[in-house]
Write a protein that holds these residues in place. Structure first.
Motif, PDB file in Angstrom:
ATOM      1  N   PRO A  43      11.825  -4.884  13.268  1.00 36.32           N
ATOM      2  CA  PRO A  43      11.700  -4.623  11.648  1.00 36.32           C
ATOM      3  C   PRO A  43      10.534  -4.071  11.719  1.00 36.32           C
ATOM      4  O   PRO A  43       9.531  -3.823  12.134  1.00 36.32           O
ATOM      5  CB  PRO A  43      12.257  -5.348  11.260  1.00 36.32           C
ATOM      6  N   SER A  44      10.735  -2.925  10.380  1.00 36.17           N
ATOM      7  CA  SER A  44       9.806  -2.323  10.362  1.00 36.17           C
ATOM      8  C   SER A  44       8.070  -2.953   9.865  1.00 36.17           C
ATOM      9  O   SER A  44       7.106  -2.547   9.922  1.00 36.17           O
ATOM     10  CB  SER A  44       9.783  -1.522   8.877  1.00 36.17           C
ATOM     11  N   GLU A  45       8.107  -4.056   9.853  1.00 37.75           N
ATOM     12  CA  GLU A  45       6.686  -4.869   9.670  1.00 37.75           C
ATOM     13  C   GLU A  45       5.851  -5.171  10.106  1.00 37.75           C
ATOM     14  O   GLU A  45       4.699  -5.126  10.363  1.00 37.75           O
ATOM     15  CB  GLU A  45       7.443  -5.410   8.312  1.00 37.75           C
ATOM     16  N   LEU A  46       6.817  -4.737  11.763  1.00 38.37           N
ATOM     17  CA  LEU A  46       5.984  -4.504  12.797  1.00 38.37           C
ATOM     18  C   LEU A  46       4.763  -3.974  13.154  1.00 38.37           C
ATOM     19  O   LEU A  46       3.937  -3.732  13.504  1.00 38.37           O
ATOM     20  CB  LEU A  46       7.063  -4.181  14.054  1.00 38.37           C
ATOM     21  N   VAL A  47       4.648  -2.940  12.033  1.00 40.01           N
ATOM     22  CA  VAL A  47       4.038  -2.246  11.914  1.00 40.01           C
ATOM     23  C   VAL A  47       2.642  -2.628  11.211  1.00 40.01           C
ATOM     24  O   VAL A  47       1.382  -1.826  12.371  1.00 40.01           O
ATOM     25  CB  VAL A  47       4.710  -0.237  11.653  1.00 40.01           C
ATOM     26  N   LEU A  48       2.895  -3.140  10.959  1.00 43.11           N
ATOM     27  CA  LEU A  48       1.471  -4.279  10.098  1.00 43.11           C
ATOM     28  C   LEU A  48       0.136  -4.284  11.430  1.00 43.11           C
ATOM     29  O   LEU A  48      -0.453  -4.876  11.106  1.00 43.11           O
ATOM     30  CB  LEU A  48       1.698  -4.649   9.183  1.00 43.11           C
ATOM     31  N   ASP A  49       0.909  -4.910  12.617  1.00 39.66           N
ATOM     32  CA  ASP A  49       0.140  -5.168  13.588  1.00 39.66           C
ATOM     33  C   ASP A  49      -0.607  -4.524  14.260  1.00 39.66           C
ATOM     34  O   ASP A  49      -1.436  -4.854  15.039  1.00 39.66           O
ATOM     35  CB  ASP A  49       1.149  -6.048  14.458  1.00 39.66           C
ATOM     36  N   ILE A  50      -0.647  -3.083  13.790  1.00 34.05           N
ATOM     37  CA  ILE A  50      -0.802  -1.835  14.551  1.00 34.05           C
ATOM     38  C   ILE A  50      -1.639  -0.757  13.449  1.00 34.05           C
ATOM     39  O   ILE A  50      -2.252  -0.156  13.982  1.00 34.05           O
ATOM     40  CB  ILE A  50      -0.161  -1.050  15.711  1.00 34.05           C
ATOM     41  N   LEU A  51      -1.804  -1.640  12.469  1.00 35.29           N
ATOM     42  CA  LEU A  51      -2.586  -0.873  11.482  1.00 35.29           C
ATOM     43  C   LEU A  51      -4.151  -1.574  11.898  1.00 35.29           C
ATOM     44  O   LEU A  51      -4.106  -2.283  11.476  1.00 35.29           O
ATOM     45  CB  LEU A  51      -1.690  -0.505  10.325  1.00 35.29           C
ATOM     46  N   GLU A  52      -5.380  -0.989  11.288  1.00 35.91           N
ATOM     47  CA  GLU A  52      -6.451  -1.120  10.464  1.00 35.91           C
ATOM     48  C   GLU A  52      -6.290  -1.548   9.696  1.00 35.91           C
ATOM     49  O   GLU A  52      -7.238  -2.909   9.573  1.00 35.91           O
ATOM     50  CB  GLU A  52      -7.045   0.355  11.387  1.00 35.91           C
ATOM     51  N   ASN A  53      -5.982  -1.119   9.008  1.00 37.22           N
ATOM     52  CA  ASN A  53      -5.411  -1.184   7.468  1.00 37.22           C
ATOM     53  C   ASN A  53      -4.228  -2.430   6.794  1.00 37.22           C
ATOM     54  O   ASN A  53      -3.361  -1.146   6.544  1.00 37.22           O
ATOM     55  CB  ASN A  53      -5.971  -0.619   6.386  1.00 37.22           C
ATOM     56  N   ALA A  54      -4.296  -2.978   7.316  1.00 38.56           N
ATOM     57  CA  ALA A  54      -2.662  -3.876   7.092  1.00 38.56           C
ATOM     58  C   ALA A  54      -2.717  -4.210   5.778  1.00 38.56           C
ATOM     59  O   ALA A  54      -1.817  -4.835   5.191  1.00 38.56           O
ATOM     60  CB  ALA A  54      -2.928  -4.324   8.732  1.00 38.56           C
ATOM     61  N   ASP A  55      -3.538  -4.747   5.126  1.00 41.29           N
ATOM     62  CA  ASP A  55      -4.059  -4.851   3.600  1.00 41.29           C
ATOM     63  C   ASP A  55      -3.651  -3.744   3.016  1.00 41.29           C
ATOM     64  O   ASP A  55      -4.144  -3.046   2.236  1.00 41.29           O
ATOM     65  CB  ASP A  55      -5.252  -5.307   3.574  1.00 41.29           C
ATOM     66  N   ILE A  56      -1.728  -3.528   2.548  1.00 45.63           N
ATOM     67  CA  ILE A  56      -1.387  -2.045   2.096  1.00 45.63           C
ATOM     68  C   ILE A  56      -0.402  -2.606   0.622  1.00 45.63           C
ATOM     69  O   ILE A  56      -0.103  -1.803   0.129  1.00 45.63           O
ATOM     70  CB  ILE A  56      -0.109  -1.620   3.125  1.00 45.63           C
ATOM     71  N   GLY A  57      -1.175  -4.506   0.516  1.00 49.51           N
ATOM     72  CA  GLY A  57      -0.300  -4.469  -1.310  1.00 49.51           C
ATOM     73  C   GLY A  57       0.838  -4.893  -1.199  1.00 49.51           C
ATOM     74  O   GLY A  57       2.149  -5.357   0.432  1.00 49.51           O
ATOM     75  N   PRO A  58       1.076  -5.336  -2.371  1.00 48.35           N
ATOM     76  CA  PRO A  58       2.917  -5.452  -2.313  1.00 48.35           C
ATOM     77  C   PRO A  58       3.664  -4.053  -1.471  1.00 48.35           C
ATOM     78  O   PRO A  58       3.396  -3.018  -2.119  1.00 48.35           O
ATOM     79  CB  PRO A  58       3.091  -5.141  -3.939  1.00 48.35           C
ATOM     80  N   PHE A  59       5.044  -4.519  -1.143  1.00 43.17           N
ATOM     81  CA  PHE A  59       5.583  -3.783  -0.265  1.00 43.17           C
ATOM     82  C   PHE A  59       7.086  -4.770  -0.494  1.00 43.17           C
ATOM     83  O   PHE A  59       7.331  -6.213   0.405  1.00 43.17           O
ATOM     84  CB  PHE A  59       5.272  -3.395   1.226  1.00 43.17           C
ATOM     85  N   THR A  60       8.224  -3.442  -1.140  1.00 37.08           N
ATOM     86  CA  THR A  60       9.197  -3.814  -1.362  1.00 37.08           C
ATOM     87  C   THR A  60      10.374  -3.415  -0.228  1.00 37.08           C
ATOM     88  O   THR A  60      10.216  -1.404  -0.277  1.00 37.08           O
ATOM     89  CB  THR A  60       9.755  -3.979  -1.936  1.00 37.08           C
ATOM     90  N   LYS A  61      10.964  -3.587   0.821  1.00 33.77           N
ATOM     91  CA  LYS A  61      11.398  -2.459   1.841  1.00 33.77           C
ATOM     92  C   LYS A  61      12.990  -1.271   0.289  1.00 33.77           C
ATOM     93  O   LYS A  61      13.054  -2.128  -0.787  1.00 33.77           O
ATOM     94  CB  LYS A  61      12.550  -2.791   3.089  1.00 33.77           C
TER      95      LYS A  61
END
Length: 145
Positions: A107-125
């Protein structure tokens, strides 16, 4: 941080992944892989870096997978690459590359594992599934899109 996404703008998972990258503060290099397909060697690199086999990187849904007879386990990687070259839509998406790694973000949220700033705030698909709540906490149990 350089981030590259192999993107299909018609795919909700790909659009959600791109939105998360942008919400992290990064404007990625966006490659519409259907219009600009990666070379065979690049596909091999992406798939290997993501820890997948070529067969695992093939998309079956909404592609000519069955019509082309790709379900046979006896097909070689070269035959699969031939099919992807002829029908780029067969390459699953989105693949994302960052300095922290490469993932097939399904799923798309796997991208959070490889971002330097994964603290992106609220997110809804797009489909309404909450990935990060109002307190900035990742919601567990998220299903794939």
């Amino acid at each position: 941080m350089t981030v590259t996404i192999y993107h299909n703008p018609e795919c909700g998972t790909s659009r959600n992944t791109l939105a998360m990258i942008r919400q992290s503060g990064v404007e990625p290099i966006v490659i519409d892989y259907r219009k600009t397909p990666p070379a065979r060697t690049r596909i091999r690199e992406l798939v290997s870096a993501a820890g997948l086999t070529l067969r695992q990187a093939i998309r079956q849904k909404d592609t000519p997978y069955a019509k082309l007879g790709l379900a046979g386990t006896s097909l070689s990687d070269e035959q699969l690459l031939d099919a992807i070259a002829a029908h780029p839509i067969l390459l699953n998406r989105p693949f994302v590359e960052t300095p922290l790694g490469t993932r097939l973000c399904r799923p798309s949220e796997l991208v959070l594992d490889i971002l330097e700033n994964a603290d992106i705030g609220p997110f809804t698909k797009e489909d309404g599934e909450v990935i990060i709540d109002a307190e900035g906490k990742r919601v567990t149990g998220s299903g794939s899109a």
